[in-house]
Design a protein around this motif. Structure first.
Motif, PDB file in Angstrom:
ATOM      1  N   ARG A 110     -46.351   8.592 169.312  1.00  0.00           N
ATOM      2  CA  ARG A 110     -47.339   8.484 170.395  1.00  0.00           C
ATOM      3  C   ARG A 110     -48.180   9.749 170.508  1.00  0.00           C
ATOM      4  O   ARG A 110     -49.385   9.699 170.705  1.00  0.00           O
ATOM      5  N   LEU A 113     -50.808   9.955 167.722  1.00  0.00           N
ATOM      6  CA  LEU A 113     -51.914   9.004 167.943  1.00  0.00           C
ATOM      7  C   LEU A 113     -52.802   9.479 169.085  1.00  0.00           C
ATOM      8  O   LEU A 113     -54.027   9.353 169.044  1.00  0.00           O
ATOM      9  N   GLU A 114     -52.181  10.045 170.119  1.00  0.00           N
ATOM     10  CA  GLU A 114     -52.916  10.534 171.284  1.00  0.00           C
ATOM     11  C   GLU A 114     -53.897  11.647 170.892  1.00  0.00           C
ATOM     12  O   GLU A 114     -55.075  11.602 171.232  1.00  0.00           O
ATOM     13  N   ASN A 116     -54.746  12.808 167.608  1.00  0.00           N
ATOM     14  CA  ASN A 116     -55.574  12.647 166.407  1.00  0.00           C
ATOM     15  C   ASN A 116     -56.506  11.445 166.457  1.00  0.00           C
ATOM     16  O   ASN A 116     -57.458  11.381 165.692  1.00  0.00           O
ATOM     17  N   LEU A 117     -56.209  10.481 167.347  1.00  0.00           N
ATOM     18  CA  LEU A 117     -57.001   9.237 167.309  1.00  0.00           C
ATOM     19  C   LEU A 117     -57.655   8.920 168.658  1.00  0.00           C
ATOM     20  O   LEU A 117     -58.882   8.884 168.767  1.00  0.00           O
ATOM     21  N   HIS A 156     -46.636   8.989 160.542  1.00  0.00           N
ATOM     22  CA  HIS A 156     -47.419   8.832 161.782  1.00  0.00           C
ATOM     23  C   HIS A 156     -48.748   9.574 161.692  1.00  0.00           C
ATOM     24  O   HIS A 156     -49.755   9.117 162.212  1.00  0.00           O
ATOM     25  N   TYR A 157     -48.761  10.722 160.992  1.00  0.00           N
ATOM     26  CA  TYR A 157     -50.021  11.445 160.777  1.00  0.00           C
ATOM     27  C   TYR A 157     -50.974  10.563 159.973  1.00  0.00           C
ATOM     28  O   TYR A 157     -52.144  10.392 160.333  1.00  0.00           O
ATOM     29  N   SER A 159     -50.907   7.356 159.680  1.00  0.00           N
ATOM     30  CA  SER A 159     -51.348   6.211 160.507  1.00  0.00           C
ATOM     31  C   SER A 159     -52.500   6.630 161.416  1.00  0.00           C
ATOM     32  O   SER A 159     -53.474   5.888 161.580  1.00  0.00           O
ATOM     33  N   SER A 160     -52.390   7.811 162.013  1.00  0.00           N
ATOM     34  CA  SER A 160     -53.456   8.273 162.916  1.00  0.00           C
ATOM     35  C   SER A 160     -54.754   8.483 162.145  1.00  0.00           C
ATOM     36  O   SER A 160     -55.841   8.175 162.632  1.00  0.00           O
ATOM     37  N   GLY A 163     -56.323   5.235 161.135  1.00  0.00           N
ATOM     38  CA  GLY A 163     -56.966   4.713 162.345  1.00  0.00           C
ATOM     39  C   GLY A 163     -58.292   5.411 162.595  1.00  0.00           C
ATOM     40  O   GLY A 163     -59.288   4.778 162.966  1.00  0.00           O
TER      41      GLY A 163
END
Ligand SMILES: NC(=O)c1ccc[n+]([C@@H]2O[C@H](COP(=O)([O-])OP(=O)(O)OC[C@H]3O[C@@H](n4cnc5c(N)ncnc54)[C@H](O)[C@@H]3O)[C@@H](O)[C@H]2O)c1
Length: 265
Positions: A110, A113-114, A116-117, A156-157, A159-160, A163
């Motif tokens: 989370r 994503l918060e 980087n995206l 996760h990096y 994924s961000s 995105g």
């Protein structure tokens, strides 16, 4: 007139206290723009602005947490009140956590994503609100080689950043009808503090998990780059400057690799 002279232009750079953001700030200030060096950490934002001012260039430090929408909106309002406009927004603030996928937690996912995206969406929307009526402006998002390729070590990096690639293309489409260009840059490897506050940079973590010395891993990575060197923050800055110039007037929704030939897709 075709020009790379940014005299009279106003550039807002998030993460400007960091390695890449700092290099981008150098380039835009040297090109004549007034640069707002925004960063979560007041000291590094201030140090960058002080360095530029000492060189006789135009810069102002801003403490900004890009995950706080109210702070972004207030900053944009303040800059427009002072300078009348924002010509360029460079979204460079970012974090990275390097560890195998099975060890990552929901909270880490989370958080990445918060920062980087979602924060890039907030910054773009706030700045576009004042760019659209002027029918003028450029946005550059700092993506990554991880925008195009997944990895066990920073899922996760990645994924961000995948995105963020989609967001860049989508905002680019929405902004195109207002004569505004939105592009991304995928840096290769720039030696910075990225990931250090989150438990260690990529090479440090690879060394920890593989048991190989950091220097050896660095050297192996360097040798895998066709142009045989890591990128500098300024390398990324020069491409951002081009994308914000008249020369790139017909380029939008694109992602440009600046990686010494390491990636070709
Ligand atoms: N270093 C690389 O090899 C590399 C490669 C590809 C992409 N990138 C991307 O480049 C960007 C810059 O990374 P860097 O390598 O310069 O790292 P860095 O750690 O040197 O700089 C990142 C900066 O962002 C700031 N920041 C973090 N969270 C923030 C927040 N919530 N609000 C405002 N500022 C915040 C940090 O304080 C720091 O100054 C990141 O988006 C990163 O994903 C880096």
């Amino acid at each position: 007139m075709i020009t790379l002279d940014m005299t009279g232009k106003v550039t807002l750079i998030t993460g400007a206290g960091g390695g890449i953001g700092g290099g981008i700030a150098n380039v835009f200030a040297q090109a004549g723009a007034k640069v707002y060096t925004a960063d979560l950490e007041r000291e590094v934002a201030q140090a960058k602005a002080d360095q530029l001012q000492k060189e006789g260039l135009l810069a102002e430090a801003v403490e900004l947490d890009v995950t706080r929408k109210a702070q972004i909106d207030a900053l944009v309002e303040r800059i427009v009140k002072t300078d009348g406009k924002i010509d360029h927004l460079i979204n460079c603030a970012g974090i990275m956590i390097s560890k195998p996928y099975m060890e990552t937690t929901d909270d880490e996912f989370r958080q990445i994503l918060e920062v980087n995206l979602i924060s890039v969406h907030n910054c773009c929307q706030a700045v576009l609100t004042q760019m659209i009526p002027r029918r003028e402006g450029k946005i550059v998002n700092i993506l990554s080689a991880s925008s195009r390729m997944g990895s066990d070590f920073y899922s996760h990096y990645s994924s961000s950043k995948f995105g963020l690639m989609g967001l860049t293309q989508s905002i680019g489409l929405a902004a195109a009808r207002h004569n505004i260009n939105v592009n991304g840059i995928c840096p290769g490897i720039v030696v910075t503090q990225l990931g250090e506050k989150q438990g260690g940079g990529l090479v440090q973590q690879m060394a920890r998990y593989s048991g190989k010395p950091e220097e050896l891993l660095q050297e192996n990575i360097r040798k895998s780059i066709p142009l045989r060197r890591f990128q500098s923050g300024e390398d990324i800055g020069y491409t951002a400057l081009f994308l914000c110039s008249d020369l790139a007037a017909n380029i939008t929704c694109q992602a440009i690799n600046v990686c010494g030939g390491m990636r070709m897709n």
